[in-house]
Write a protein that holds these residues in place. Structure first.
Motif, PDB file in Angstrom:
ATOM      1  N   HIS A  22       0.886  -1.167   0.000  1.00 57.64           N
ATOM      2  CA  HIS A  22       0.000   0.000   0.000  1.00 57.64           C
ATOM      3  C   HIS A  22       0.923   1.215   0.000  1.00 57.64           C
ATOM      4  CE1 HIS A  22      -2.822   3.075   1.344  1.00 57.64           C
ATOM      5  NE2 HIS A  22      -3.795   2.248   0.990  1.00 57.64           N
ATOM      6  N   PRO A  23       0.615   2.271  -0.782  1.00 60.27           N
ATOM      7  CA  PRO A  23       1.521   3.431  -0.864  1.00 60.27           C
ATOM      8  C   PRO A  23       1.730   4.153   0.478  1.00 60.27           C
ATOM      9  CG  PRO A  23      -0.527   3.840  -2.066  1.00 60.27           C
ATOM     10  CD  PRO A  23      -0.538   2.409  -1.668  1.00 60.27           C
ATOM     11  N   LEU A  61      -6.645  -5.876   8.346  1.00 62.63           N
ATOM     12  CA  LEU A  61      -6.093  -4.694   7.700  1.00 62.63           C
ATOM     13  C   LEU A  61      -6.627  -3.494   8.475  1.00 62.63           C
ATOM     14  CD1 LEU A  61      -6.737  -5.824   4.035  1.00 62.63           C
ATOM     15  CD2 LEU A  61      -4.600  -5.947   5.302  1.00 62.63           C
ATOM     16  N   MET A  62      -5.734  -2.773   9.144  1.00 61.58           N
ATOM     17  CA  MET A  62      -6.125  -1.673  10.031  1.00 61.58           C
ATOM     18  C   MET A  62      -6.315  -0.390   9.226  1.00 61.58           C
ATOM     19  SD  MET A  62      -5.907  -3.298  12.833  1.00 61.58           S
ATOM     20  CE  MET A  62      -5.044  -4.511  13.790  1.00 61.58           C
ATOM     21  N   ASP A  63      -7.454  -0.306   8.536  1.00 61.82           N
ATOM     22  CA  ASP A  63      -7.735   0.831   7.673  1.00 61.82           C
ATOM     23  C   ASP A  63      -9.247   1.005   7.599  1.00 61.82           C
ATOM     24  OD1 ASP A  63      -7.965   2.695   5.615  1.00 61.82           O
ATOM     25  OD2 ASP A  63      -6.618   1.648   4.257  1.00 61.82           O
ATOM     26  N   THR A  64      -9.744   2.197   7.911  1.00 67.66           N
ATOM     27  CA  THR A  64     -11.184   2.447   7.905  1.00 67.66           C
ATOM     28  C   THR A  64     -11.781   2.393   6.495  1.00 67.66           C
ATOM     29  OG1 THR A  64     -10.781   4.827   7.869  1.00 67.66           O
ATOM     30  CG2 THR A  64     -11.174   3.817  10.019  1.00 67.66           C
ATOM     31  N   ARG A  65     -10.940   2.489   5.457  1.00 75.53           N
ATOM     32  CA  ARG A  65     -11.441   2.402   4.078  1.00 75.53           C
ATOM     33  C   ARG A  65     -11.604   0.963   3.603  1.00 75.53           C
ATOM     34  NH1 ARG A  65      -7.039   6.062   1.567  1.00 75.53           N
ATOM     35  NH2 ARG A  65      -5.989   4.995   3.241  1.00 75.53           N
ATOM     36  N   VAL A  66     -11.123   0.008   4.405  1.00 74.90           N
ATOM     37  CA  VAL A  66     -11.273  -1.409   4.089  1.00 74.90           C
ATOM     38  C   VAL A  66     -12.604  -1.876   4.682  1.00 74.90           C
ATOM     39  CG1 VAL A  66     -10.325  -3.705   4.574  1.00 74.90           C
ATOM     40  CG2 VAL A  66      -8.788  -1.827   4.009  1.00 74.90           C
ATOM     41  N   LYS A  93     -19.356  -4.669  -0.313  1.00 71.67           N
ATOM     42  CA  LYS A  93     -20.446  -4.101  -1.105  1.00 71.67           C
ATOM     43  C   LYS A  93     -20.014  -2.820  -1.801  1.00 71.67           C
ATOM     44  CE  LYS A  93     -24.164  -5.915   1.740  1.00 71.67           C
ATOM     45  NZ  LYS A  93     -25.264  -5.617   2.676  1.00 71.67           N
ATOM     46  N   LYS A  94     -18.972  -2.158  -1.278  1.00 68.53           N
ATOM     47  CA  LYS A  94     -18.569  -0.845  -1.790  1.00 68.53           C
ATOM     48  C   LYS A  94     -17.388  -0.885  -2.757  1.00 68.53           C
ATOM     49  CE  LYS A  94     -20.251   1.615   2.231  1.00 68.53           C
ATOM     50  NZ  LYS A  94     -19.962   2.496   3.324  1.00 68.53           N
ATOM     51  N   THR A  95     -16.499  -1.851  -2.603  1.00 67.42           N
ATOM     52  CA  THR A  95     -15.261  -1.856  -3.382  1.00 67.42           C
ATOM     53  C   THR A  95     -15.176  -3.089  -4.268  1.00 67.42           C
ATOM     54  OG1 THR A  95     -14.180  -0.773  -1.510  1.00 67.42           O
ATOM     55  CG2 THR A  95     -12.752  -1.658  -3.214  1.00 67.42           C
ATOM     56  N   CYS A 116      -1.049 -14.445  -9.259  1.00 70.57           N
ATOM     57  CA  CYS A 116      -1.897 -13.338  -9.689  1.00 70.57           C
ATOM     58  C   CYS A 116      -1.682 -12.113  -8.807  1.00 70.57           C
ATOM     59  CB  CYS A 116      -3.371 -13.742  -9.652  1.00 70.57           C
ATOM     60  SG  CYS A 116      -3.968 -14.099  -7.995  1.00 70.57           S
ATOM     61  N   ILE A 117      -2.233 -10.999  -9.258  1.00 67.30           N
ATOM     62  CA  ILE A 117      -2.212  -9.767  -8.478  1.00 67.30           C
ATOM     63  C   ILE A 117      -3.650  -9.427  -8.126  1.00 67.30           C
ATOM     64  CG2 ILE A 117      -1.655  -7.308  -8.463  1.00 67.30           C
ATOM     65  CD1 ILE A 117       0.677  -7.946 -10.338  1.00 67.30           C
ATOM     66  N   ILE A 118      -3.879  -9.244  -6.829  1.00 68.00           N
ATOM     67  CA  ILE A 118      -5.191  -8.892  -6.301  1.00 68.00           C
ATOM     68  C   ILE A 118      -5.140  -7.411  -5.925  1.00 68.00           C
ATOM     69  CG2 ILE A 118      -6.872  -9.322  -4.458  1.00 68.00           C
ATOM     70  CD1 ILE A 118      -5.417 -12.123  -4.151  1.00 68.00           C
ATOM     71  N   CYS A 119      -6.111  -6.626  -6.408  1.00 65.78           N
ATOM     72  CA  CYS A 119      -6.133  -5.187  -6.115  1.00 65.78           C
ATOM     73  C   CYS A 119      -7.515  -4.763  -5.632  1.00 65.78           C
ATOM     74  CB  CYS A 119      -5.783  -4.370  -7.355  1.00 65.78           C
ATOM     75  SG  CYS A 119      -4.139  -4.641  -7.991  1.00 65.78           S
ATOM     76  N   PHE A 120      -7.521  -3.844  -4.668  1.00 61.83           N
ATOM     77  CA  PHE A 120      -8.741  -3.148  -4.246  1.00 61.83           C
ATOM     78  C   PHE A 120      -8.273  -1.848  -3.620  1.00 61.83           C
ATOM     79  CE2 PHE A 120      -7.468  -5.918  -0.821  1.00 61.83           C
ATOM     80  CZ  PHE A 120      -7.585  -5.135   0.323  1.00 61.83           C
ATOM     81  N   GLY A 121      -8.965  -0.754  -3.958  1.00 56.22           N
ATOM     82  CA  GLY A 121      -8.510   0.557  -3.488  1.00 56.22           C
ATOM     83  C   GLY A 121      -7.055   0.758  -3.892  1.00 56.22           C
ATOM     84  N   ASP A 122      -6.201   1.168  -2.939  1.00 51.25           N
ATOM     85  CA  ASP A 122      -4.763   1.330  -3.190  1.00 51.25           C
ATOM     86  C   ASP A 122      -3.962   0.092  -2.814  1.00 51.25           C
ATOM     87  OD1 ASP A 122      -4.978   3.911  -4.183  1.00 51.25           O
ATOM     88  OD2 ASP A 122      -4.844   4.834  -2.201  1.00 51.25           O
ATOM     89  N   TYR A 123      -4.634  -0.974  -2.434  1.00 49.73           N
ATOM     90  CA  TYR A 123      -3.957  -2.206  -2.014  1.00 49.73           C
ATOM     91  C   TYR A 123      -3.577  -3.049  -3.217  1.00 49.73           C
ATOM     92  CZ  TYR A 123      -5.335  -1.320   2.805  1.00 49.73           C
ATOM     93  OH  TYR A 123      -5.482  -0.761   4.047  1.00 49.73           O
TER      94      TYR A 123
END
Length: 185
Positions: A22-23, A61-66, A93-95, A116-123
């Motif tokens: 994550h950046p 994952l300690m992130d409120t956007r997750v 439901k959101k991402t 494979c590469i798994i992506c969601f948001g900036d992850y």
């Protein structure tokens, strides 16, 4: 009979290697709930869940956007086969969850490719499956990437490289406007 001769045959375990990026990982420490560089055993009948709810998710994952539960992985054996696989399901439901180029909406699921590469948001998560024989459990091994996984995979550059072989990006210039070059020059 020696103790080696009497011992049970050692089974290899399917291991899912996952490298996380994550950046803002240094500043926000969203991966502090994960055990890196330690092989962890998971029962075959258990669903491995990733998300921010520590009461439900094994991998936090300690992130409120997750999402509370972002995605899940289910270990299974293919019908009429000895091959073991993982199924990945988007639980958010959101991402949207992107596995390689496949976009998964809420409750969509697919077989996880061997690499494979798994992506969601900036992850970004690089997942690699190491085959094993055990039917009772699988293992996970988590790592932290220092650089973006998509960058590390050496994806082709979108910037054209001139025939001289010297990229203009090696020489910083004041003029950043595109330069049109005739292909016959």
């Amino acid at each position: 009979m020696t103790s080696v001769e009497a011992a049970d045959t050692e089974e290899t375990v399917t291991c899912l290697h996952m490298t996380f990026y994550h950046p803002c990982q240094d500043a926000k420490m969203m991966f502090r709930g994960l055990n890196f560089c330690k092989r962890e055993q998971v029962r075959a009948d258990e669903t491995a869940k990733f998300g921010r709810d520590s009461n439900v998710c094994r991998y936090n994952l300690m992130d409120t956007r997750v999402s509370r539960i972002q995605f899940s992985l289910q270990f299974y054996r293919k019908l009429n086969s000895s091959e073991y696989c993982f199924e990945i399901k988007n639980m958010s439901k959101k991402t949207k969850l992107i596995v390689n180029q496949t976009e998964l909406g809420y409750l969509n699921k697919i077989d996880l490719p061997w690499k494979c590469i798994i992506c969601f948001g900036d992850y970004q998560i690089l997942a690699e499956i190491q085959e094993g024989e055990s039917m009772d459990y699988f293992a996970t091994y988590l790592r932290l990437a220092e650089v973006p996984i998509l960058q590390e995979r050496c994806l082709p550059s979108l910037r054209p490289i001139p025939e001289t072989g010297i990229s203009s990006s090696l020489f910083p210039s004041q003029d950043k406007r595109p330069i049109e070059i005739d292909e016959n020059e």
